[in-house]
Design a protein around this motif. Sequence first.
Motif: not given
Lengths: 225, 225
Positions: B106-128
Amino acid sequence: MRVLIVEDDADLSRQLKSAFKDAGYAVDIANDGEEGHFLGDTEPYDAVILDLGLPLIDGVSVLQKWRADGKTFPVLILTARDQWSEKVAGFDAGADDYLTKPFHVEELMARLRALLRRAAGHTTDTIELGDLMVDNRAARAFVDGMAIKLTSHEFRLLSYMAAHKGRVISRTELVEHIYDQDFDRDSNTIEVFVGRLRKKIGTERIETVRGLGYRLLDPESENTD
Amino acid sequence: MRVLIVEDDADLSRQLKSAFKDAGYAVDIANDGEEGHFLGDTEPYDAVILDLGLPLIDGVSVLQKWRADGKTFPVLILTARDQWSEKVAGFDAGADDYLTKPFHVEELMARLRALLRRAAGHTTDTIELGDLMVDNRAARAFVDGMAIKLTSHEFRLLSYMAAHKGRVISRTELVEHIYDQDFDRDSNTIEVFVGRLRKKIGTERIETVRGLGYRLLDPESENTD
DNA sequence: CCTGCCCCTGAACGGTTTCTGAATATAATT
DNA sequence: AATTATATTCAGAAACCGTTCAGGGGCAGG
């Protein structure tokens, strides 16, 4: 580079401040969540180091407020050992990285470098010519902020000319750069495209240089007289 | 989103692959440093998870080679406990994050999401996007607050497009990022998926850019006319 | 282990946009 | 005014995309 450290342990923050200064950063310290939130909101930091266990306002809330306010600086959070659920909460609030206490200062520095390096990786893909903007990443063009609908070849043409704005570009060069290899060019497709493009972005933006080619005018650097 | 896992422990990599697939990623596995290096060099990953202790070539060297070649995908390194000097070496070689074994998936997933999110220039896991919301954490999408039933590939498509909203994305890019290695792309599956997705989220949300690809419209930043 | 269901794939077809190339009109140069 | 270069217009051709559908494969439930 300017960094904010939000940390209530005075010993630790002093130690960090000293180490970061030695490494060439400008450093501000906040001792509680309220002060930290205020500083982050009003000063332009390149990165923030944020302890999650703070007096007055807790770290996750501070981070959430910043992100809600559109702050995008990278944030590294500090947590107590074995609080991985808290870390996950921090990530979901928009943290970019974390470190578990206690840690080696050297490691914190390495992480901060990684964050700053990453944040700097911004290269703008847009070219502006007065009120005409060409966005190569989005494959779109705007005049006065209004999106212009271009076909794929029209865009290629514009994009190439924008990349060489102000310069005269021959038909041959255009053909070579907007078509792939085998293209039988005894036709006037370039003229046709230039015509269509002019109709969409405004005739006067593309100057014809008789006998040589075309030139995309850049209002910024015209010394016309 | 397509992810590479470089890990020599077969049990672990199998477990990770399964967990990541469930979360909607396309996943490739490399079992040693050589294979990992090759794949990272040749395939367009959105993120890489890299074990540092590897046969043939060690993780830090692999990472250094990638960075020397100009690869910019985010890399999360896995290390054995208490090897912090190795972690620092990893960071200086260009890692973006690390995790110490053993860890919670679960933690690995959270970190991965954070990395992907950052790469996409976002700060949250949801995109509106207007009344369309994409929740990468839960792998779900909502229109007007109502959950939309999407199949796994439909979601991958949407998620990738959302991460690059407003930008034109080519079919090739889509294929490369929503499928893992072995896929014969001589087919029109992308068109089919786009069609199905449009039927579910509304035709007008995905713009076709003839000859280039598709673009997911972001109502916030449209001045189209 | 089998069955049924859902999803993915790949192909075919038809409608539409875009490109090309030629013909004709306009502008610049001598 | 003649000549040459560039613009414009248009129609046929080609490329591109959306849709539909059948076959097959995987997964879950029996």
